[in-house]
Write an enzyme that holds these catalytic residues in place. Structure first.
Site, PDB file in Angstrom:
ATOM      1  N   VAL A   9       0.835  -1.206   0.000  1.00 31.94           N
ATOM      2  CA  VAL A   9       0.000   0.000   0.000  1.00 31.94           C
ATOM      3  C   VAL A   9       0.866   1.252   0.000  1.00 31.94           C
ATOM      4  CG1 VAL A   9      -1.756   1.298   1.277  1.00 31.94           C
ATOM      5  CG2 VAL A   9      -1.879  -1.196   1.172  1.00 31.94           C
ATOM      6  N   GLU A  32      -2.814  -2.850  -3.716  1.00 35.17           N
ATOM      7  CA  GLU A  32      -4.219  -3.245  -3.797  1.00 35.17           C
ATOM      8  C   GLU A  32      -5.054  -2.021  -4.194  1.00 35.17           C
ATOM      9  OE1 GLU A  32      -7.805  -4.996  -0.935  1.00 35.17           O
ATOM     10  OE2 GLU A  32      -6.054  -4.044  -0.041  1.00 35.17           O
ATOM     11  N   CYS A 105      -4.963  -9.344   2.933  1.00 33.80           N
ATOM     12  CA  CYS A 105      -4.676  -8.095   3.662  1.00 33.80           C
ATOM     13  C   CYS A 105      -5.516  -8.012   4.937  1.00 33.80           C
ATOM     14  CB  CYS A 105      -4.963  -6.881   2.776  1.00 33.80           C
ATOM     15  SG  CYS A 105      -4.600  -5.317   3.606  1.00 33.80           S
TER      16      CYS A 105
END
Length: 326
Positions: A9, A32, A105
């Site tokens: 991220v 993501e 995640c």
């Protein structure tokens, strides 16, 4: 066996992916990207940068790539809907090598929307998403996913077999349970159990912190490929077979590419802070100047890259003029 730069991220931008590849990464993942937002993006050819940009409904850049990385870039989507996952995948499929579904995640922004690790205990939804992607995407577009360990070896193996049955090209296993944090050791032995349970290629992820760990994790787990996150975040030259370059050199190379490809400034600053934080250098002169840096000019001055910034701006200006003449 491939050495792979993991999805991270605010880290896995075009600049990061390019530098990771320059140092030796075979495949590179995007961060993501959430389906509900990406599904409304517009694909734009950016003539200034020779890039392909995906711009959201508010005009914000969500994903930037270049044709040169098409054969190695994996687009990771955060989703809990087969229909939305497919909508995103169809939008980007011609510009990437593979579509990956994030199923591991543990962060709130992902799990709150039923995405990421929330999918681990929903095998039928996993099956729906993956089979929908595989059935509808071109055969040359690979479909993969990334999971974590479930509560028991048996549950992890059962999910792995479901994933395999969907026709994926491979899938990644992060050798930690959902509540585990990076400071706790990864369970390579449990990744091996997954590898033994399926026939399709498995990508091993967890505690790859130096170049030698890529071979080590493959050897100890039997995985086809190895993936690295934190090691790459701290020094992108972890992929370099000859050994890592200094943190300063790797950092400067990242910043060069960030300037050249107009990386989001806030993401670039975040990445530099993470590197300095790992080296416990945030209170150094460099760290304090970085915290104060508010513009690309500030960053370029701090890292003595004013010439790169100047030539990049001139290059873009000429591209704009050419575009205006056409």
């Amino acid at each position: 066996g491939k050495n792979i730069c993991a999805p991270m991220v605010r880290i896995s931008t075009l600049a990061t992916r390019l530098v990771a590849h320059e140092y030796g990464a075979h495949l590179v993942y995007s961060e993501e990207l959430v389906d509900k937002r990406f599904a409304h993006c517009t694909r734009v050819v950016n003539k200034e940068l020779n890039s392909i940009d995906f711009i959201d409904a508010k005009g914000m850049l969500m994903f930037r790539t270049i044709p040169e990385e098409k054969e190695r870039v994996v687009f990771q989507v955060g989703t809990s809907s087969a229909a939305l996952a497919l909508q995103c995948a169809e939008l980007v499929a011609n510009d990437v090598a593979a579509i990956d579904v994030n199923m591991g995640c543990p962060k709130h922004f992902s799990t709150a929307g039923g995405m990421g690790a929330r999918l681990l205990d929903q095998p039928e939804l996993v099956r729906d998403i993956l089979t929908t992607l595989r059935r509808n995407l071109p055969t040359e577009t690979h479909v993969t996913c990334k999971i974590r360990l479930l509560e028991t070896e048996q549950k992890t193996a059962e999910l792995a077999k479901i994933i395999e049955s969907c026709g994926v090209s491979a899938f990644a296993v992060h050798g930690r349970y959902v509540p585990q944090r990076p400071r706790e050791p990864a369970h390579w032995n449990l990744i091996k159990s997954v590898v033994d349970a399926v026939n399709c290629p498995v990508i091993a992820n967890g505690d790859v912190l130096c170049y030698e760990d890529f071979a080590r994790i493959r050897e100890q787990t039997g995985a086809a490929s190895a993936m690295c996150a934190r090691g790459a975040q701290w020094n992108l030259s972890i992929f370099r077979p000859e050994g890592m370059v200094s943190s300063d050199d790797a950092k400067k190379q990242f910043l060069r590419r960030a300037i050249e490809y107009d990386n989001p400034l806030n993401f670039s600053r975040f990445q530099l802070r993470e590197i300095l934080g790992y080296r416990k250098a945030l209170n150094s002169t460099e760290g304090q100047l970085l915290i104060k840096a508010k513009t690309w000019d500030d960053l370029a001055e701090l890292y003595e890259l004013e010439d790169v910034l100047k030539s990049s701006r001139e290059k873009r200006r000429r591209a704009l003029l050419r575009d205006g003449d056409e």
